[in-house]
Design a protein around this motif. Structure first.
Motif, PDB file in Angstrom:
ATOM      1  N   GLN A 180       0.846  -1.027   0.061  1.00 33.14           N
ATOM      2  CA  GLN A 180      -0.016  -0.093   0.093  1.00 33.14           C
ATOM      3  C   GLN A 180       0.891   1.175  -0.091  1.00 33.14           C
ATOM      4  OE1 GLN A 180      -2.421  -0.343   3.626  1.00 33.14           O
ATOM      5  NE2 GLN A 180      -3.581  -2.339   2.867  1.00 33.14           N
ATOM      6  N   LEU A 181       0.397   2.275  -0.490  1.00 32.87           N
ATOM      7  CA  LEU A 181       1.291   3.568  -0.483  1.00 32.87           C
ATOM      8  C   LEU A 181       1.025   3.980   0.997  1.00 32.87           C
ATOM      9  CD1 LEU A 181      -0.228   5.493  -3.569  1.00 32.87           C
ATOM     10  CD2 LEU A 181       2.102   4.196  -3.335  1.00 32.87           C
ATOM     11  N   ASN A 182       1.934   4.725   1.494  1.00 35.48           N
ATOM     12  CA  ASN A 182       2.020   5.262   2.960  1.00 35.48           C
ATOM     13  C   ASN A 182       1.032   6.252   2.842  1.00 35.48           C
ATOM     14  OD1 ASN A 182       3.338   3.689   4.743  1.00 35.48           O
ATOM     15  ND2 ASN A 182       5.284   4.312   4.183  1.00 35.48           N
ATOM     16  N   PRO A 183       0.484   6.661   4.219  1.00 35.40           N
ATOM     17  CA  PRO A 183      -0.529   7.809   4.095  1.00 35.40           C
ATOM     18  C   PRO A 183       0.266   9.222   3.620  1.00 35.40           C
ATOM     19  CG  PRO A 183      -0.397   6.656   6.277  1.00 35.40           C
ATOM     20  CD  PRO A 183       0.678   6.175   5.185  1.00 35.40           C
ATOM     21  N   GLY A 184      -0.575   9.812   2.661  1.00 39.83           N
ATOM     22  CA  GLY A 184      -0.080  11.441   2.439  1.00 39.83           C
ATOM     23  C   GLY A 184       0.861  11.135   1.147  1.00 39.83           C
ATOM     24  N   ALA A 185       1.233   9.919   0.533  1.00 38.98           N
ATOM     25  CA  ALA A 185       2.345   9.811  -0.411  1.00 38.98           C
ATOM     26  C   ALA A 185       1.741  10.230  -1.945  1.00 38.98           C
ATOM     27  CB  ALA A 185       2.651   8.372  -0.517  1.00 38.98           C
ATOM     28  N   ALA A 186       0.326   9.992  -2.061  1.00 37.88           N
ATOM     29  CA  ALA A 186      -0.200  10.379  -3.307  1.00 37.88           C
ATOM     30  C   ALA A 186      -0.353  11.869  -3.310  1.00 37.88           C
ATOM     31  CB  ALA A 186      -1.576   9.453  -3.500  1.00 37.88           C
ATOM     32  N   GLU A 187      -0.742  12.257  -2.085  1.00 37.22           N
ATOM     33  CA  GLU A 187      -1.017  13.783  -1.891  1.00 37.22           C
ATOM     34  C   GLU A 187       0.273  14.713  -2.014  1.00 37.22           C
ATOM     35  OE1 GLU A 187      -4.089  11.547   0.263  1.00 37.22           O
ATOM     36  OE2 GLU A 187      -2.115  11.317   0.067  1.00 37.22           O
ATOM     37  N   LEU A 188       1.200  14.143  -1.501  1.00 35.08           N
ATOM     38  CA  LEU A 188       2.553  14.936  -1.714  1.00 35.08           C
ATOM     39  C   LEU A 188       3.123  14.770  -3.116  1.00 35.08           C
ATOM     40  CD1 LEU A 188       4.815  16.241  -0.252  1.00 35.08           C
ATOM     41  CD2 LEU A 188       5.894  14.405   0.177  1.00 35.08           C
ATOM     42  N   VAL A 189       3.153  13.762  -3.625  1.00 34.77           N
ATOM     43  CA  VAL A 189       3.530  13.571  -5.186  1.00 34.77           C
ATOM     44  C   VAL A 189       2.806  14.313  -5.946  1.00 34.77           C
ATOM     45  CG1 VAL A 189       3.830  12.100  -7.052  1.00 34.77           C
ATOM     46  CG2 VAL A 189       4.548  11.193  -4.882  1.00 34.77           C
ATOM     47  N   ALA A 190       1.379  14.417  -5.989  1.00 35.95           N
ATOM     48  CA  ALA A 190       0.354  15.424  -6.820  1.00 35.95           C
ATOM     49  C   ALA A 190       0.790  16.781  -6.479  1.00 35.95           C
ATOM     50  CB  ALA A 190      -0.953  14.670  -6.399  1.00 35.95           C
ATOM     51  N   THR A 191       0.903  17.189  -5.333  1.00 36.97           N
ATOM     52  CA  THR A 191       1.172  18.529  -4.838  1.00 36.97           C
ATOM     53  C   THR A 191       2.536  18.978  -5.458  1.00 36.97           C
ATOM     54  OG1 THR A 191       0.033  18.215  -3.055  1.00 36.97           O
ATOM     55  CG2 THR A 191       1.393  20.331  -3.049  1.00 36.97           C
ATOM     56  N   CYS A 192       3.784  18.229  -5.276  1.00 38.12           N
ATOM     57  CA  CYS A 192       4.969  18.518  -5.782  1.00 38.12           C
ATOM     58  C   CYS A 192       4.704  18.661  -7.451  1.00 38.12           C
ATOM     59  CB  CYS A 192       5.893  17.382  -5.617  1.00 38.12           C
ATOM     60  SG  CYS A 192       6.477  17.441  -3.905  1.00 38.12           S
ATOM     61  N   LYS A 193       4.097  17.766  -8.032  1.00 35.42           N
ATOM     62  CA  LYS A 193       3.739  17.831  -9.493  1.00 35.42           C
ATOM     63  C   LYS A 193       3.107  19.159  -9.926  1.00 35.42           C
ATOM     64  CE  LYS A 193       2.627  13.872 -11.717  1.00 35.42           C
ATOM     65  NZ  LYS A 193       3.903  13.649 -12.775  1.00 35.42           N
ATOM     66  N   GLN A 194       2.171  19.674  -9.184  1.00 32.22           N
ATOM     67  CA  GLN A 194       1.403  20.827  -9.707  1.00 32.22           C
ATOM     68  C   GLN A 194       2.167  21.840  -9.319  1.00 32.22           C
ATOM     69  OE1 GLN A 194      -1.815  20.430  -6.728  1.00 32.22           O
ATOM     70  NE2 GLN A 194      -2.894  18.786  -8.055  1.00 32.22           N
ATOM     71  N   ALA A 195       3.277  21.906  -8.200  1.00 29.97           N
ATOM     72  CA  ALA A 195       4.240  23.044  -8.158  1.00 29.97           C
ATOM     73  C   ALA A 195       5.349  22.932  -9.138  1.00 29.97           C
ATOM     74  CB  ALA A 195       4.769  22.911  -6.785  1.00 29.97           C
ATOM     75  N   GLY A 196       5.159  21.990 -10.079  1.00 30.45           N
ATOM     76  CA  GLY A 196       6.490  22.091 -11.015  1.00 30.45           C
ATOM     77  C   GLY A 196       7.794  21.215 -10.647  1.00 30.45           C
ATOM     78  N   LEU A 197       7.535  20.512  -9.768  1.00 29.85           N
ATOM     79  CA  LEU A 197       8.978  19.614  -9.577  1.00 29.85           C
ATOM     80  C   LEU A 197       8.695  18.355 -10.203  1.00 29.85           C
ATOM     81  CD1 LEU A 197       8.152  21.265  -6.606  1.00 29.85           C
ATOM     82  CD2 LEU A 197       9.597  19.495  -5.508  1.00 29.85           C
ATOM     83  N   LYS A 198       9.842  17.627 -10.641  1.00 30.35           N
ATOM     84  CA  LYS A 198      10.186  16.539 -11.269  1.00 30.35           C
ATOM     85  C   LYS A 198      10.079  15.604  -9.948  1.00 30.35           C
ATOM     86  CE  LYS A 198       9.988  17.469 -15.760  1.00 30.35           C
ATOM     87  NZ  LYS A 198       8.846  16.865 -16.376  1.00 30.35           N
TER      88      LYS A 198
END
Length: 237
Positions: free
Chosen positions: A98-116
């Motif tokens: 399973q993904l750890n809690p907050g994993a999908a949220e953190l990755v999505a937020t980083c991508k939205q902010a333009g991070l690779k």
């Protein structure tokens, strides 16, 4: 040197520049096992052949930094996986990972902010490729398990960049990815939990320990000791 302080309960911060923002960064690098996901894949694979306790003991010692030769420790563990079938691996992915809690949220937020996003793992491509596709991760590096007749041979396959993704290789991959993106390593965030994550955490602009081993917590600028991965966003406005 500032004294580590609890930023919020379960969040320890030390030596952090003021007013740090997510927009200061261009890359975030994650370890996989016990960081982005909830399990140590090698331990769960070993369970399929009744060797989980034996393998988990080696994994724990390696993650705590008590085994200095990570490559040799991984070879030892993978040798014990001989005979595990691809069907067993699929079952682990479907039923245990399973993904750890907050994993999908953190990755999505980083991508939205333009991070690779980079995933560097001492684990295996059988799992990293699935997580890459699931989260839309840009770059990965991990180890390839050798398979013959639908089962693991107990060996690994050499890759163009080398034999095993250990701590030194994680650091190399982070630096290579920064170079590819034309950014300075100070614009990278590195998150991990084990001793083999320290080399990449040491060259990144921001090092984050997630529910990590003691040796990793004390060296990280941010230690998330309670809650999910997305707690990093409490520090990065």
């Amino acid at each position: 040197m500032t004294t580590p302080k609890e930023h919020h309960p379960g969040l320890v911060v030390q030596n952090l520049p003021a007013n740090l923002k997510l927009s200061n960064f261009k890359l975030i690098a994650f370890d996989m096992d016990s960081t982005l996901i909830n399990i140590e894949c090698v331990d769960e694979i070993a369970d399929a052949v009744g060797r989980k306790a034996e393998v988990a003991a080696i994994t724990e010692a390696a993650m705590r930094g008590e085994i200095t030769d990570y490559k040799e420790s991984l070879r030892q563990r993978v040798a014990l996986l001989k005979g595990v079938t691809l069907a067993d691996l699929e079952q682990i992915y479907q039923e245990r990972l399973q993904l750890n809690p907050g994993a999908a949220e953190l990755v999505a937020t980083c991508k939205q902010a333009g991070l690779k996003v980079l995933l560097v793992s001492g684990g295996f491509t059988h799992f990293t490729n699935r997580i890459r596709d699931r989260l839309g991760i840009d770059y990965t590096r991990a180890n390839v398990l050798e398979v013959a007749d639908g089962a693991l041979t107990g060996g690994m396959v050499d890759q163009p960049w080398g034999d095993i993704c250990d701590g030194a290789e994680k650091r190399t991959m982070l630096l290579e990815t920064c170079a590819k993106l034309g950014i300075d390593p100070s614009q990278a965030i590195a998150m991990g939990d084990g001793a083999n994550d320290l080399p990449m955490m040491g060259v990144a602009g921001l090092s984050v320990a997630y529910h990590a081993k003691p040796a990793v917590r004390v060296q990280a600028q941010v230690a998330i000791n309670a809650g999910g991965l997305d707690r990093l966003l409490e520090i990065l406005a």
